[in-house]
Design a protein around this motif. Sequence first.
Motif, PDB file in Angstrom:
ATOM      1  N   SER A   1     103.058 -32.910  23.326  1.00 16.25           N
ATOM      2  CA  SER A   1     103.794 -32.739  23.963  1.00 16.25           C
ATOM      3  C   SER A   1     104.463 -34.088  23.650  1.00 16.25           C
ATOM      4  O   SER A   1     104.297 -34.340  24.624  1.00 16.25           O
ATOM      5  N   TRP A   2     105.198 -33.847  22.780  1.00 20.63           N
ATOM      6  CA  TRP A   2     106.150 -35.234  23.102  1.00 20.63           C
ATOM      7  C   TRP A   2     106.824 -35.145  23.978  1.00 20.63           C
ATOM      8  O   TRP A   2     106.847 -36.387  24.154  1.00 20.63           O
TER       9      TRP A   2
ATOM     10  N   ASP B   1      96.734 -40.514  31.167  1.00 28.76           N
ATOM     11  CA  ASP B   1      95.530 -41.061  31.554  1.00 28.76           C
ATOM     12  C   ASP B   1      96.216 -42.303  29.938  1.00 28.76           C
ATOM     13  O   ASP B   1      95.901 -43.046  30.514  1.00 28.76           O
ATOM     14  N   LEU B   2      96.011 -41.598  29.132  1.00 25.99           N
ATOM     15  CA  LEU B   2      95.399 -42.361  27.649  1.00 25.99           C
ATOM     16  C   LEU B   2      97.212 -43.001  27.182  1.00 25.99           C
ATOM     17  O   LEU B   2      96.574 -44.103  27.407  1.00 25.99           O
ATOM     18  N   THR B   3      98.227 -42.460  28.002  1.00 29.13           N
ATOM     19  CA  THR B   3      99.657 -42.813  27.502  1.00 29.13           C
ATOM     20  C   THR B   3      99.425 -44.035  28.421  1.00 29.13           C
ATOM     21  O   THR B   3      99.941 -44.835  28.067  1.00 29.13           O
ATOM     22  N   ARG B   4      99.848 -43.895  29.563  1.00 30.42           N
ATOM     23  CA  ARG B   4      99.045 -45.017  30.815  1.00 30.42           C
ATOM     24  C   ARG B   4      98.792 -46.437  29.833  1.00 30.42           C
ATOM     25  O   ARG B   4      99.079 -46.786  30.359  1.00 30.42           O
ATOM     26  N   GLN B   5      97.649 -46.254  29.955  1.00 35.62           N
ATOM     27  CA  GLN B   5      96.283 -47.451  29.511  1.00 35.62           C
ATOM     28  C   GLN B   5      97.020 -47.906  27.970  1.00 35.62           C
ATOM     29  O   GLN B   5      97.330 -48.701  27.892  1.00 35.62           O
ATOM     30  N   LEU B   6      97.762 -46.917  27.443  1.00 37.03           N
ATOM     31  CA  LEU B   6      97.511 -47.712  25.704  1.00 37.03           C
ATOM     32  C   LEU B   6      99.228 -48.483  25.707  1.00 37.03           C
ATOM     33  O   LEU B   6      99.695 -49.649  25.792  1.00 37.03           O
ATOM     34  N   VAL B   7     100.550 -47.726  27.157  1.00 34.80           N
ATOM     35  CA  VAL B   7     100.957 -48.479  28.090  1.00 34.80           C
ATOM     36  C   VAL B   7     100.804 -49.903  28.187  1.00 34.80           C
ATOM     37  O   VAL B   7     101.239 -51.203  28.400  1.00 34.80           O
TER      38      VAL B   7
ATOM     39  N   THR C   1      88.269 -43.725  28.397  1.00 43.28           N
ATOM     40  CA  THR C   1      89.854 -43.160  28.790  1.00 43.28           C
ATOM     41  C   THR C   1      89.893 -42.078  26.403  1.00 43.28           C
ATOM     42  O   THR C   1      90.339 -41.076  27.060  1.00 43.28           O
ATOM     43  N   ILE C   2      89.648 -42.633  25.655  1.00 41.48           N
ATOM     44  CA  ILE C   2      89.904 -42.333  24.569  1.00 41.48           C
ATOM     45  C   ILE C   2      87.860 -40.919  24.956  1.00 41.48           C
ATOM     46  O   ILE C   2      89.122 -39.868  23.778  1.00 41.48           O
ATOM     47  N   ASP C   3      87.492 -41.466  24.488  1.00 41.07           N
ATOM     48  CA  ASP C   3      86.720 -40.484  24.752  1.00 41.07           C
ATOM     49  C   ASP C   3      86.732 -39.300  26.225  1.00 41.07           C
ATOM     50  O   ASP C   3      86.265 -38.150  25.347  1.00 41.07           O
TER      51      ASP C   3
ATOM     52  N   VAL D   1      99.873 -40.399  20.599  1.00 42.61           N
ATOM     53  CA  VAL D   1      99.533 -41.066  21.273  1.00 42.61           C
ATOM     54  C   VAL D   1      99.979 -42.518  20.614  1.00 42.61           C
ATOM     55  O   VAL D   1     101.288 -42.747  21.692  1.00 42.61           O
ATOM     56  N   PRO D   2      99.646 -42.880  20.297  1.00 35.24           N
ATOM     57  CA  PRO D   2     100.769 -44.404  20.634  1.00 35.24           C
ATOM     58  C   PRO D   2     102.223 -43.938  18.678  1.00 35.24           C
ATOM     59  O   PRO D   2     102.909 -45.492  19.588  1.00 35.24           O
ATOM     60  N   VAL D   3     102.056 -43.292  17.857  1.00 31.77           N
ATOM     61  CA  VAL D   3     103.282 -42.774  17.182  1.00 31.77           C
ATOM     62  C   VAL D   3     104.548 -42.788  17.999  1.00 31.77           C
ATOM     63  O   VAL D   3     105.139 -43.138  18.760  1.00 31.77           O
TER      64      VAL D   3
END
Length: 114
Positions: A3-4, A53-59, A69-71, A86-88
Amino acid sequence: MFSWPLARKMLAGTAQHPTALLARFFANVPGDAIVAIENDRPLSDPKLNALVDLTRQLVSQRGYAPRTTIDAFVAAGYSKDQLLEVPVGVGLKTISNYFDHVSEVEIDSEFLRN
């Protein structure tokens, strides 16, 4: 499903941020999910938690996320293609913020209603 609007909401920071307002106005994001994300609480949906979790880690880590986290993201039911989205989304949000900062665009009052 990815979900964007939810990804944008995770990056928004505060309830009065324009992206949060758009998420509330247009998205089919459950209200309890938005409140949980805003207050850094776990969501009731484990799949959405993996996205958060993934989005927060990337940011917070400037594009890096631990392998665990990726797994966990993939194990939660997301595809590897969705992992790349997600990174996009983070990049689009960053660019949007930059434009907002330099353009001084006024927010339409319709979006300011809660």
